[in-house]
Every structure is written in structure tokens, then in C-alpha cells.
Write an enzyme that holds these catalytic residues in place. Structure first.
Site, short mmCIF file in Angstrom:
data_model
loop_
_atom_site.label_atom_id
_atom_site.label_comp_id
_atom_site.label_asym_id
_atom_site.label_seq_id
_atom_site.Cartn_x
_atom_site.Cartn_y
_atom_site.Cartn_z
N SER A 212 0.84 -1.19 0.00
CA SER A 212 0.00 0.00 0.00
C SER A 212 0.88 1.25 0.00
O SER A 212 1.69 1.44 -0.91
CB SER A 212 -0.96 -0.03 1.20
OG SER A 212 -1.89 1.02 1.13
N ASP A 464 -8.21 -5.21 -5.69
CA ASP A 464 -7.81 -4.09 -4.85
C ASP A 464 -8.74 -2.92 -5.16
O ASP A 464 -8.85 -2.49 -6.31
CB ASP A 464 -6.36 -3.72 -5.16
CG ASP A 464 -5.77 -2.71 -4.19
OD1 ASP A 464 -6.51 -1.84 -3.72
OD2 ASP A 464 -4.56 -2.80 -3.93
N HIS A 501 -7.20 -5.31 -1.06
CA HIS A 501 -6.05 -4.44 -0.85
C HIS A 501 -5.05 -5.08 0.12
O HIS A 501 -5.28 -5.11 1.33
CB HIS A 501 -6.51 -3.09 -0.32
CG HIS A 501 -5.41 -2.09 -0.18
ND1 HIS A 501 -4.56 -1.77 -1.22
CD2 HIS A 501 -5.00 -1.34 0.87
CE1 HIS A 501 -3.69 -0.87 -0.82
NE2 HIS A 501 -3.93 -0.59 0.44
#
Length: 585
Positions: A212, A464, A501
């Protein structure tokens, strides 16, 4: 659900706060005197790290340097150092510094790991080396020296409510730059100096790992500071952070328009799609594309081939002919999904970020948490609570503070993509660089990183909801074109069908990409496939699959157990499209 949610939160800034609490718990009650007595030389060497002269930046101050005794198998005996550098007062009157947290195990394996951050950062992190896609024990327990950092601001100290709380650092140009990338080099130099001082030698190999925001940090290091690391693991990289924030506004505005209230609240988003509704969309996607990889198994392995042209007719089949019912979607709901997956655009049709692949993970809690929010436990959409605050305060010039979710939702609903999107590229005093210049790490120019022998692995979930894998794959194709089709010699992307994610979703989301990176760096073993397992929250716990280096996909051989990875090969183009994938290292 609780297990899934805890894992999902660990891809955000909330995880860093939890980890920091874990670090405090680790330190609490430890017998420092016993540790010093058992290893007086190490205790002396650890205490000596408090001296300012050995640190490369003269502003460095060490808050503590303490020898910690072993704590079971998780934490071996080590020297724990907490420090900061470049303390200053920002243009907004707040006090800033780059804080770092370094752990130096007595039984050192000669390697160094920089543990990436998450979300808005602003916490030191625990420096244990528990990063996504890192199998087995934490890095510290494996003998790595580990550092983590706060990226130049503190969520407790730098939290002016009128400037957006913990995102208020966006009002200071240097804090923005440190968040984008500058603090990474400062922390790396400090940590390596600490390593040399404590052990008397430099690390044999240096690695970075994160997902991330941590993935963005890894990309920034490979592109801007190519000599710093031998190997980088950059999961779900937010290397287009400001543009992705535009997509968060686009998604929020699109779903918000489904609400009857002309001024919808963030909680109204939750009801725009029930779990049953999302399940209908998922079933339409699977009906259109599940078999494209040669096996109907609940996974869209060939997600790049799953076009809107294929999915739209399936969505039409589940569109209500009359009033809304549990077994169908309204035409407005279908239109909203099509608009969101097409990605943000100007009125003239110019793309502002990327589109999104149709994949089987869009009905999972990890997709819903970011886009719509959860009913139980009640959580607002992260695209609003984190995304809109970031877009306004950190990724736009001039910055704007949004004090609460009501203001963030109103900001998203009023956002003008023709007028406001340009603010991510704007400069205005005191900002001499745009938010894009500070935070983007999407360059295809990795020549210096390649020349020094660097290796880069990029895992990314196809579902995601924050950073589109389509953007990552477009970047990889740009890198491949720049290096005449030989990008795979030093960088490999591993798509994870179904994964949300950084984790979660109907996917084989448990895998050890870090060991593959180390083997590539140290033994020259370039990975064509990485073994992945579905966790207990997946529809098929224990299922194994190979994750294939892009552009190959996992194809069932036609024989053997379809739940086992050994029954699959990695092939370019899908079933019957050629021999198994073979690449040069």
C-alpha cells in the site's frame, strides 16, 4: 468477519498504531538490568549509539538505546534504538521531526530490512519486520536488523482539527515531501549508520518490504534512491497516490448519487448495495469470465480478458424489470458499477487515473470496506474517511482541512473533476512542488536500480479497491518497453486474482514473496511462480495455486487435483496458448 476485518485494517494507518502498541507491550516489564548483565559488551555498544557523532545527519537525537532481552521465539535479544532527526517548526506552526525505530539483534544474519509504512503513516512502527508477503517468523527473529519510521510527522502531535486531524501535515511543504519520499533516504542512512556502529560492519544485503503506502515507498526508493537497497518488495504500490485519490472521490460521488437524500452521509453509502447485491455483481463477473483461464473455480485467473463487453450482458440479466428485489439490481446500481469500474474521467472523456478489472473479489469485505463501508461492525468507507481527507489536505494545492466525515462526504459529492483534479499538479506558495511531484513513484526509468543489480517484486490483488492493478500492469508494460522487452530480468509483477487491498478476498492471499526476493538477489533464482494458499476465511480454505509472473496466468493442466498448485502451470495467453512460462534471470 472479525478476523478478516483485523487483517484488512493492517493495510491502513490503523495497523501501524496497533503495531506500535504491540511494541510498547514488548518493552513493558522487560528486565533491562538482566539483559545488560548477560551481555555487558553488547549493552555498552547499544548505549554508545546514543552518541550523536556517529550519525550522518548532525541533527539526529537518540531518545533511547536499550538492550532488550529475548522474548520467546518472536523477539531475540537485541538493541532497540528510538530516535529522530531534523526537528523543526513548520510553516503551519507545528513541530515536526523524522522519527525512526531501529532494532539490532545480537545474533545478526548480516542483513538489513526497512519495514514499510501504511495509510497516512505518522507512527514509528514496531520495527519487528512483520510485513505483508513475508513468510514464517518476523524478520527480527530471523536475524535481520530492522527499521521503521513515521515519515516525518506524528499523528498525536501533528493533528490540528481545523487542518484535518492527523492529515494536517499536508499544510507543511517539507512534511509533504518527507511523506512522499525524502524521509526514506534520511531513515535509511541513519539506520545503516547504526548498523555499522553496532556491528562494526555494513549490511551484506539491504531489503525493503511494504504494501500500500509501503509499496509506494518501495517504488520511490527504487526510482529515486536506487543505490540504497538490493531488493525491494513493493506490494499493491500506491505509486499514483494523488490520482488514486481522484478515483476514491469518483467512486464515492457515484455511489452517493444512488442515495435519495441530496446530501448523503457517509453512512448512507453502506445501504446503496447490500451484500446480496454485491453477490449478484460477483456472480455476473464469474459467469462471464471464470472459465477464461480453463477452469470454473470461482477465480477469474484471466482477469485482463474480462472486459466490460463480456460483463455488461450478464449484469443486464440480473437487472430488475420492475421494482427492486433481492434477486436483482436496479438499472441505477448497474450504471453505478459500470461508471466506477471505468475509472475517473473528465467530461471530455480524458482518463484521470485508471480503470479497474472485473474480478471475483468485489463482494468481499475488503472491497466493501473501502468503497461503501461496513454494517457490522459499523465502519465508514475508507475512501471517504481516509481518502477524501488525504485528497483535500495532502494531495491538493492549496490544501484544505476537512474536520469530520460529514465534511469529507460533502467534499466528495461537490468535487468537480474538470476543475478540481488539476490541483494535484498545482503549485502555490509556500508549495514549490506539486503533490504529484512529491508523492508519485510511477516512473519507468529504473536504469540505475537495474545497473546496481537491484531486484523488485510487486504483488498486487486484482480486486484491490484502492490502487488499481491495471495501473500497475500499465506501468510494468512501460518499464518493459523502456528495457526492450527485458524488464523481467530485474522486476516481476505477481497478480493475485480475487485478492483485495494487500490481503483478503476469495483468493490464495497467503504467500512468501520476500523469500523469493532474497533467493533472487542472493542466489540469482528469478521467480516464475510463487506458491500461494487460501486462508480459512476464503471460500476454499487450504487451496493452493501458483501466483505467476505477469503476463503469465495459472492454467489447469487438465489432470490432478484442481485444489492443488501442482496441477497448474504458468502460461502466457491462457489455456492452450503456448508452453509454460520460461524467463531469463
Amino acid at each position: 468477519m472479525a478476523i478478516v476485518l483485523k487483517r484488512l485494517l493492517c493495510a491502513t494507518a490503523a495497523c501501524a498504531a496497533m503495531l506500535l502498541g504491540g511494541a510498547a507491550a514488548l518493552a513493558q516489564g522487560q528486565d533491562q538490568a538482566a539483559a545488560a548483565a548477560s551481555s555487558p559488551a553488547s549493552a555498552s555498544a547499544c548505549a554508545a549509539l546514543a552518541q550523536g557523532a556517529l550519525w550522518p545527519d548532525p541533527t539526529t537525537r537518540i531518545d533511547s538505546a536499550i538492550l532488550r532481552p529475548a522474548q520467546g521465539s518472536r523477539a531475540p535479544a537485541h538493541c532497540e534504538v528510538i530516535g529522530h532527526l531534523q526537528a523543526r517548526t513548520g510553516v503551519d506552526g507545528q513541530g515536526y521531526a523524522v522519527g525512526f525505530h531501529l532494532r539490532l539483534p545480537l545474533d545478526w544474519n548480516g542483513r538489513f530490512l526497512f519495514q514499510g509504512g501504511g495509510g497516512s503513516n505518522g507512527v514509528l512502527g514496531d520495527a519487528m519486520g512483520a510485513v505483508p508477503f513475508f513468510g514464517g517468523q518476523v524478520a527480527l527473529a530471523q536475524g535481520y536488523a530492522v527499521v521503521s519510521q513515521d515519515s516525518g510527522h506524528d499523528n498525536q502531535r501533528n493533528a490540528l482539527a481545523e487542518h484535518g486531524g492527523e492529515l494536517s501535515f499536508g499544510f507543511d511543504p517539507i512534511a509533504r515531501l518527507n511523506y512522499g519520499h525524502a524521509s526514506l533516504k534520511l531513515t535509511t542512512d541513519a539506520a545503516k549508520a547504526g548498523v555499522r556502529a553496532f556491528y562494526g560492519r555494513a549490511p551484506v544485503r539491504s531489503y525493503f518490504a511494504g504494501c500500500s503506502k509501503g509499496g509506494q515507498e518501495g517504488m520511490a526508493l527504487a526510482q529515486r534512491y536506487p543505490d540504497a537497497f538490493d531488493g525491494v518488495l513493493a506490494g499493491a504500490p500506491g505509486f499514483s497516490l494523488p490520482r488514486a485519490a481522484l478515483a476514491e472521490a469518483w467512486s464515492t460521488q457515484t455511489f452517493g448519487r444512488l442515495v435519495a437524500n441530496p446530501a448523503p452521509s457517509v453512512r448512507d453509502l453502506v445501504g446503496t448495495f447490500s451484500d446480496t447485491d454485491l453477490g449478484l455483481v460477483q456472480k455476473a463477473v464469474l459467469a462471464a469470465c471464470d472459465r477464461d483461464d480453463g477452469l470454473a473455480d470461482g477465480v477469474v485467473g484471466a482477469f485482463e480478458a474480462c472486459s466490460t463487453a463480456k460483463v455488461r450482458p450478464r449484469l443486464k440479466r440480473v437487472t430488475c424489470s420492475g421494482a427492486k428485489a433481492d434477486g436483482c439490481l436496479t438499472s441505477a446500481q448497474v450504471g453505478a458499477m459500470l461508471r466506477v469500474f471505468a475509472g475517473p474521467k473528465t467530461k471530455a472523456g480524458a482518463a484521470l487515473y485508471s480503470d479497474w478489472p472485473w474480478d471475483g473479489g468485489l463482494a468481499a469485505p475488503g472491497w466493501r470496506l473501502w468503497t461503501l463501508g461496513l454494517t457490522q461492525p459499523p465502519l465508514p468507507a475508507f475512501n471517504v474517511s481516509l481518502g477524501m481527507g488525504s485528497l483535500a489536505a495532502v494531495f491538493s494545492t492549496p490544501p484544505r482541512g476537512l474536520p469530520d466525515d460529514k465534511a469529507k462526504m460533502a467534499f466528495a459529492m461537490a468535487y468537480d473533476f474538470d476543475r478540481d483534479a488539476a490541483k494535484i499538479y498545482a503549485v502555490a506558495p509556500p508549495f514549490t512542488r506539486s503533490a504529484w511531484e512529491d508523492n508519485a513513484a510511477r516512473s519507468s526509468d529504473l536504469a540505475a536500480f537495474k545497473a546496481r543489480g537491484g531486484r523488485l517484486i510487486v504483488p498486487h490483488g486484482a480486486s484491490d479497491a484502492v490502487f488499481s492493478i491495471n495501473d500497475t500492469l500499465a506501468w510494468y508494460r512501460e518499464v518493459d518497453a523502456r528495457f526492450d522487452g527485458r524488464a523481467a530480468e530485474f522486476v516481476r509483477v505477481f497478480p493475485v486474482p480475487g485478492m483485495n487491498h494487500c490481503m483478503g478476498g476469495p483468493a490464495t492471499d497467503q504467500f512468501d514473496a520476500f523469500t523469493a526476493l532474497v533467493a533472487w538477489v542472493e542466489q540469482g533464482q528469478a521467480p516464475d511462480r510463487i506458491l500461494a494458499t487460501a486462508g480459512r476465511d476464503a471460500p476454499w480454505p487450504g487451496r493452493t495455486r501458483p501466483l505467476c509472473a505477469y503476463p503469465a496466468i495459472a492454467v489447469y493442466s487438465g489432470r490432478g487435483d484442481p485444489e492443488r498448485a501442482e496441477s497448474f502451470s504458468c502460461r502466457r495467453g491462457g489455456p492452450g496458448k503456448g508452453p509454460p512460462n520460461k524467463r531469463s534471470s
